[in-house]
Structure formats: structure tokens, C-alpha cells
Motif scaffolding. Structure first.
Motif, PDB file in Angstrom:
ATOM      1  N   ALA A  39     -22.337  98.234-116.497  1.00  0.00           N
ATOM      2  CA  ALA A  39     -22.721  98.060-117.803  1.00  0.00           C
ATOM      3  C   ALA A  39     -24.029  97.561-117.833  1.00  0.00           C
ATOM      4  O   ALA A  39     -25.047  97.572-118.894  1.00  0.00           O
ATOM      5  CB  ALA A  39     -22.061  96.817-118.522  1.00  0.00           C
ATOM      6  N   LYS A  41     -25.486  94.640-116.907  1.00  0.00           N
ATOM      7  CA  LYS A  41     -25.694  93.376-117.670  1.00  0.00           C
ATOM      8  C   LYS A  41     -25.824  92.172-116.351  1.00  0.00           C
ATOM      9  O   LYS A  41     -25.033  91.496-116.412  1.00  0.00           O
ATOM     10  CB  LYS A  41     -24.492  93.096-118.436  1.00  0.00           C
ATOM     11  CG  LYS A  41     -24.519  94.277-119.697  1.00  0.00           C
ATOM     12  CD  LYS A  41     -25.883  94.052-120.466  1.00  0.00           C
ATOM     13  CE  LYS A  41     -25.607  94.883-121.441  1.00  0.00           C
ATOM     14  NZ  LYS A  41     -26.973  94.868-122.402  1.00  0.00           N
ATOM     15  N   ALA A  93     -20.333  95.471-124.137  1.00  0.00           N
ATOM     16  CA  ALA A  93     -20.756  96.569-123.097  1.00  0.00           C
ATOM     17  C   ALA A  93     -19.759  96.444-122.115  1.00  0.00           C
ATOM     18  O   ALA A  93     -19.215  97.549-121.457  1.00  0.00           O
ATOM     19  CB  ALA A  93     -22.247  96.235-122.485  1.00  0.00           C
TER      20      ALA A  93
END
Length: 108
Positions: A39, A41, A93
């Protein structure tokens, strides 16, 4: 009478925000580490520690019989900002990445 109402409102607000921070922490631990990377992140460890700190700050902002007391509004604010970033940005996400990997491409 007014100070008592303010105290109870603050206690209810602090408890509600603490519940949101706990929810963010549980969700941070729920996903696989590779989902975070996919994602884009950061890492699971990063978000686990950050949401754990948010949960600690939320606990410290609870009124005296339960938490640290003292009306630590700054702790409350810091904890909910961290949890809010996770819940608003990182969690969607992660859900998209995990849903895509399971073949769950839903248009909604």
C-alpha cells in the motif's frame, strides 16, 4: 453545577477518543506486514508503534480514577490525530490492497 457537567463531558469525550485509538491500534495489528509495503504506507512495525503511542496518550488523557488525570488535553489531541491519520489514510489503503489480493474487486 456547570463544572460538574463540564467534567462529565470531558470524561465522556476522553473515553470515546480512547476507544477510537484502541480501534486504530487493533486494526494496525490486524493486517499482514507485506500489505503495508504494497500500500506504500511505511511498515507494520511503524504503524503498530505509532498507534500504540496514540493509545497510550489517550489512556493518559482519561480522568483520574482510570487514567493519568489532570485534563491532559494535549495528550488527547496528539493521540486522536495519530489514530485519525491511520484510520483515514492507511486503513483504506490496506483494505484496498488486501481486497485486491483476495480477488475481491468491488466497484464500490
Amino acid at each position: 453545577m456547570i463544572p460538574l457537567i463540564q467534567t462529565w463531558l470531558f470524561a465522556v469525550l476522553a473515553l470515546a477518543l480512547f476507544a477510537i485509538e484502541v480501534w486504530a491500534f487493533i486494526n494496525a495489528l490486524r493486517f499482514r506486514p507485506d500489505a503495508y509495503v504494497a500500500a506504500g504506507k511505511r511498515t507494520k512495525t511503524f504503524w503498530g508503534i505509532l498507534t500504540g503511542v496514540a493509545m497510550l496518550l489517550g489512556f493518559l488523557s482519561l480522568p483520574y480514577p482510570i487514567g493519568g488525570g489532570g485534563g491532559m488535553f494535549l495528550f488527547m489531541l496528539g493521540g486522536i490525530i495519530i489514530a485519525g491519520i491511520f484510520l483515514a489514510d492507511v486503513l483504506p489503503a490496506l483494505k484496498r490492497v488486501v481486497g485486491r489480493s483476495r480477488g475481491n474487486n468491488r466497484p464500490w
